[in-house]
Every structure is written in structure tokens, then in C-alpha cells.
Design a protein around this motif. Structure first.
Motif, short mmCIF file in Angstrom:
data_model
loop_
_atom_site.label_atom_id
_atom_site.label_comp_id
_atom_site.label_asym_id
_atom_site.label_seq_id
_atom_site.Cartn_x
_atom_site.Cartn_y
_atom_site.Cartn_z
N PHE A 164 0.83 -1.20 0.00
CA PHE A 164 0.00 0.00 0.00
C PHE A 164 0.87 1.25 0.00
O PHE A 164 0.54 2.25 -0.66
N ALA B 62 2.43 1.81 -3.54
CA ALA B 62 1.41 2.24 -4.49
C ALA B 62 0.92 3.66 -4.20
O ALA B 62 0.78 4.48 -5.12
N SER B 63 0.68 3.97 -2.93
CA SER B 63 0.19 5.31 -2.60
C SER B 63 1.26 6.36 -2.85
O SER B 63 0.95 7.49 -3.25
N VAL C 15 -5.29 2.31 -0.61
CA VAL C 15 -4.22 3.00 -1.35
C VAL C 15 -4.64 4.44 -1.67
O VAL C 15 -3.85 5.38 -1.50
N SER D 275 1.87 6.54 4.84
CA SER D 275 1.07 5.39 4.44
C SER D 275 1.34 4.20 5.34
O SER D 275 0.41 3.50 5.76
#
Length: 594
Positions: free
Chosen positions: A396, A399-400, A468, A532
């Protein structure tokens, strides 16, 4: 060939506009629309527009205390008398503001000495300490809560030390003091960082001029240094108030529902499916937070200091050349501050690490880590396992970050250009800082996860995609705040020269501006990644499936059963979070942003 080059130039010339539109579309889809669908619950009930829910919240003494009587139509004089009475009620909103004000005062009181130390003294490891000042701010809140329980709990390290010297134990858990100290742990380093940057921007030549005109050291400080430093202090205080006003995990873990804030009650109402009341309360929280955030952005723009061409004040050695009182006194004060800072900043982390390798009898053991390993092998499908939590958190976060970084750079470019409405764009882009993570998570859950009907199609996404998106929305404002100061301080003649030589706007940005502010870009990526990794508020709403939990969610589920495995999982999370900030130290250098 010439036609192809001309077409490429036209595309390149409009690329920045296309990126701005794409960023706006992402924000509208993943932030403004989901948040709007939740907030509209306060004014649309059973398909009819009404203000009854909003009015009921305003008139409820449970939320607004004596101020609710003013909304109910009583005279201001009667409300003033009630507020001055010994048995006055301040309500949930009043208590939230009160604890935020106390947390802000404590954060400034702890952050200013650290800024003085970093800006005015030279010592081995100063650069590393400066980089680490922001680490507590992005440490996962649930992990910090575990550290504070391990330090200040009945069987914590503080009470163990007090009992060892014959002093009575103290109980700070589930108290306002614990909440304020935990908030200071988070936000004092933020105050220190922004104040240090401002202090390092003071021109030593201006101080020398004041001294040559007869001003003493104290007068030169108040007339030259202080006016350039206190805007940064106010900036840190404003951000601290916004962050602590919307606090959730710290209050829930260390204060419980007896000391619940607005954010806790928004979560509780949403969990009980009372969406209308939760939305009305969230709107009030958002209004207060946005008011403070807008004031901060306006003040920051009005007091922006350009550091180009500045000769910084020389730093002094921590080891004085003489034994005079004037040389020793500041260092004695810093030594006392270091003792307090060690208790607040280092003890929770150290206590968590110690508790992770200590058994119930106080002996060293690895049983908590063995428990995590056993849970990985034998846990049922509905139980939390360590490796999926670590894998999800890393996946996550990567991706974020890939979403938040380009969004943040584009917004930083847009907010550092001179045009009408720039402040409005800046405020709109920074709105995620002020909006409740619970509201963002709830909006994404009811929209993106449950599905949205559009042109006869039902668009839905998994909980992992929603997580995400929520993390990217939470992280990209920090990319903006780290990249924008560098762009603002660039020598514009460099860009103008590139444009005069035929470079398009995007080409000048890519080849001239971004390489010069690369440390800020790298720092922004590290911020987005770390935020994140530690995000809990929106994730706890969205991680409904058995395969979408993260390390903070795993810690929260472990802590409800056994503290030992929770501390072991917290150490794993600490290592992952800390490693992301090695990037700032090794690649990013010192950034003048957050």
C-alpha cells in the motif's frame, strides 16, 4: 520531421495543463466526492433537504456545552454568566479545542529549545538529529500508544524506575496528561523543524549591523532574530492545533471514551450507523480545522522568507571555550531539556523495544516474536497474521507513494506560480490536512467500495484499492509542503533563461527546476511512504476484509489481547518506518519544508 517536432512542442506545452487537470480529477474522485457524499448526510435526510440534524447538534449541550444555549436562542449575557460559573459545561467540541490548545502549548514549549539547539550549536550528529526530528511526526499513532502504555502504565518502565528508588508509582494512563504528552511527542519535533529552518534563514549580517549600531545581544535578538523566527513558531502551532483537534487513535488508546474528542464520536456514530449526526458533527469539526488551516496558509504566504543569498548565523560548539556563566548557562538549560526530551521522546520507543524482549517475570525472552511466528503458521483465516500485515503495509505504501508524489509535485508547481486565485488553489489542495480521516474512509467505503452507479454501470473497487487511495490523499499534502518551498526560492532567471532558449514550460520544469529541488522531492516521497505505513484512521474503516489489514491494524488487534505481541509488532513497524527516513538522510539531504 519539422511537423512532428512542432506537434511534440505543442503537446509538451500543454502537458502541465493536462497534468493539472488529471490531478484535479483524481482529487475530485478520491477526496472531494467521497467526503461530499458523507457530509451531505447532515442536510439530506430521507431524500429531503433539512437543517434539523445540524441544528440539533448545535443545540445539544453534550456537544457544545453552555454555548449550545446561545444556538437555542438564549441571550449572550445569560450564556456568558453560565460560562463563568464553576459548574460550566464545555461539551465535546469545547473539550476537543481545550486539549488541542494544551497540546499546542506543550508542543511549542518542547519544540523551541530543540530548534535553538539545532540552529545555534554545532555538535557531532547534528545533521542526523535534525533529520530525525520529523520521525515522531510520522510514526504510527497506534505504535506510539503502545510505547506510552509500556512507559507510563502501572507496570511500565517509569514506575519501575520510581519503585527502584523508593518513590511511589504514578498513574498517567487514561488521563488528559497522557494525551497531551503523546501529542507533544508527535508535534514538538514538527515545531522544532519549521522553527530551525526559519532560524537558519536569519542573515548574520543583519545581526552584525544591529550590534554595530549599539544593540546588545538581547536587543539584537528581539529586533532582528525574533521577528523572523516567530512566524515559523506560529506556523508550527497552527499545524499542531489542526492535527490535535482532529486526533483519534491517541485519544482512543490513552484517554478512552471518557476523554473522547469530536473525531472519536464521529467514528462511534458512524459505527452505529447514525450517519446524519456523524456527518453534522464532522462538518463542524471540518469548519474549525479549515479556519485554522486557512489562517495558517495565509500567514505563511504573507511571511514567506527568501533564504537566497543569506549568510546564516554561525553555530557555537556545545563545549564552551571559557567557563564563564554566560557560556555555561545556555548549556546547563539544554542539558535539563535533554533529560525531559529523553523521557518524552526516547522512553516510549525504548520501553516498547524493551517490552518486546521481556517476559512477565522481567527476564529477557523472544517469546513475543515467537508468538508472531507461530501466529503466522497457525492462525485461522479470520485472524491477523504478521506477514500479510507487513506485505500489505509495504504494498500500500509503495502504491500510494507512486500516486501521491506526482500529484504533490504538480500541486507544488501550481501553488508557487503567480496568478489570481493561487491562494484558493493552495487552500483547496491542502484540505486533506483538515478533513477527518474517518470521514475520508467512510466516504470511500460507501462510494468506491460499495459501488457507484454511473451511466448504467456500477463502478466498485476492493478495500485494498480504497486504502491505497486514502493513503495517497493523506500523503500528497506533505509532498507539496516539502517541494513548494524549494520551488518558491529558486532563482527565476534560470527558468527564464531556459524559456528564452526555446524550452517549453514542462521542459524547463523537468530539466532545470526539479533537479534543483530534488532533495525536497525525495523527502516528499519519504513522507508519503512513511505516512502510508503508519496510517490508521481511514484504514480502520476500510480494512473490513480479512486480507486488507496493515501493521497498525494488526497492532491494534494484538493490543486488545496481549501487550507483548503488540510491542513486538510495533518494533517491526518502527524498523520499517525508520528505514524510509534513511532516504532523507542519505539521498534527500536537508529540506526546508516540513
Amino acid at each position: 520531421m519539422r511537423a512532428l517536432r512542432s506537434a511534440a512542442d505543442r503537446v509538451d506545452g500543454h502537458l502541465l495543463t493536462a497534468l493539472a487537470l488529471a490531478t484535479s480529477a483524481v482529487l475530485v474522485t478520491t477526496f472531494y466526492y467521497p467526503v461530499g457524499t458523507v457530509l451531505i448526510e447532515a442536510v439530506v435526510v430521507d431524500g429531503a433537504v433539512t437543517g434539523s440534524v445540524f441544528a440539533a447538534v448545535l443545540r445539544d449541550p453534550f456537544y457544545f456545552g453552555e454555548i449550545a444555549r446561545l444556538f437555542a436562542g438564549e441571550s449572550p449575557a445569560a450564556v456568558a454568566r453560565a460560562l463563568l460559573s464553576p459548574d460550566r459545561r464545555i461539551g465535546i467540541v469545547g473539550f476537543t479545542a481545550y486539549q488541542a490548545a494544551l497540546s499546542t502549548i506543550a508542543s511549542v514549549a518542547l519544540g523551541l529549545p530543540a530548534a535553538y539547539l539545532l540552529a545555534r550549536f554545532e555538535f557531532p550528529g547534528r545533521r542526523t538529529v535534525r533529520s530525525l526530528t520529523i520521525v515522531p511526526f510520522v510514526l504510527p499513532s497506534i505504535m506510539v500508544a503502545v510505547g506510552f502504555v509500556a512507559t507510563f502504565g502501572q507496570r511500565g518502565t517509569l514506575n519501575a524506575a520510581l519503585r527502584a528508588v523508593g518513590l511511589p508509582a504514578i498513574d498517567l494512563m487514561f488521563s488528559l496528561e497522557a494525551v497531551v504528552i503523546a501529542h507533544a511527542f508527535y508535534n514538538a519535533p514538527l515545531v522544532a523543524r519549521v522553527t530551525t529552518a526559519a532560524w537558519e534563514s536569519v542573515d548574520a549580517r543583519a545581526v552584525e549591523t544591529a550590534r554595530s549600531l549599539g544593540a546588545g545581544p538581547v536587543r539584537a535578538f528581539y529586533d532582528v532574530v525574533a521577528p523572523q523566527v516567530y512566524p515559523a513558531v506560529l506556523t508550527g502551532a497552527a499545524l499542531t492545533f489542526v492535527f490535535t483537534f482532529g486526533t483519534f487513535p491517541i485519544v482512543l488508546a490513552l484517554g478512552g471514551f471518557e476523554l473522547a474528542t469530536v473525531e472519536v464520536f464521529v467514528y462511534r456514530l458512524a459505527r452505529d450507523l447514525q450517519y446524519a449526526e456523524a456527518a453534522a458533527l464532522a462538518i463542524l469539526e471540518l469548519g474549525i480545522s479549515l479556519a485554522v488551516l486557512l489562517a495558517y496558509l495565509r500567514y505563511e504566504a504573507d511571511t514567506a522568507v527568501q533564504s537566497r543569498g543569506v549568510e546564516p548565523l554561525p553555530r557555537r560548539s556545545l563545549r564552551p571555550a571559557t567557563a564563564s556563566v554566560r557560556e555555561l548557562l545556555p548549556r546547563v538549560g539544554l542539558a535539563a531539556y535533554a533529560a525531559v526530551a529523553a523521557l518524552i521522546f526516547l522512553a516510549p520507543i525504548g520501553s516498547m523495544i524493551l517490552a518486546s524482549v521481556t517476559g512477565g517475570d522481567g527476564a529477557l525472552t523472544l517469546e513475543h516474536y515467537r508468538f508472531l511466528a507461530a501466529r503466522q503458521r497457525t492462525a485461522a483465516a479470520f485472524q491477523v497474521r504478521p506477514w500479510p500485515a507487513i506485505r500489505n503495509s509495504l504494498g500500500f505504501a509503495i502504491a500510494s507513494t507512486l500516486i501521491a508524489l506526482p500529484m504533490g509535485v504538480v500541486v507544488a508547481v501550481l501553488t508557487t506560480r503567480r496568478y489570481r486565485g493561487r491562494k484558493l488553489v493552495d487552500a483547496a489542495a491542502m484540505a486533506p490536512l483538515a478533513v477527518s480521516g474517518i470521514v475520508v474512509g467512510l466516504g470511500l467505503l460507501r462510494g468506491l467500495v460499495f459501488g457507484v452507479e454511473f451511466a448504467g454501470w456500477r463502478i466498485a473497487a476492493s478495500g485494498a484499492v480504497a486504502i491505497v487511495v486514502a493513503h495517497a490523499v493523506a500523503g500528497y499534502p506533505f509532498v507539496v509542503r516539502t517541494v513548494a518551498p524549494g520551488l518558491e526560492g529558486l532563482d527565476r532567471s534560470l527558468v527564464e533563461s531556459a524559456r528564452a532558449l526555446g524550452a517549453s514550460r514542462v521542459r524547463a520544469l523537468r530539466d532545470v527546476e526539479l533537479p534543483l529541488v530534488w532533495p525536497g522531492v525525495v523527502a516528499g516521497a519519504a513522507f508519503a511512504f512513511a505516512i502510508s505505513i503508519g496510517e490508521f484512521t481511514a484504514t480502520v474503516v476500510l480494512a473490513t476484509g480479512a486480507d486488507a489489514y496493515t501493521m497498525p491494524i494488526a497492532i491494534e488487534r494484538f493490543i486488545g489481547r496481549r501487550l507483548g505481541p503488540a510491542t513486538a509488532m510495533g518494533v517491526v513497524l518502527l524498523v520499517v518506518t525508520g528505514c524510509s527516513f534513511v532516504v532523507i538522510e542519505r539521498l534527500g539531504g536537508e529540506s526546508r519544508g516540513l
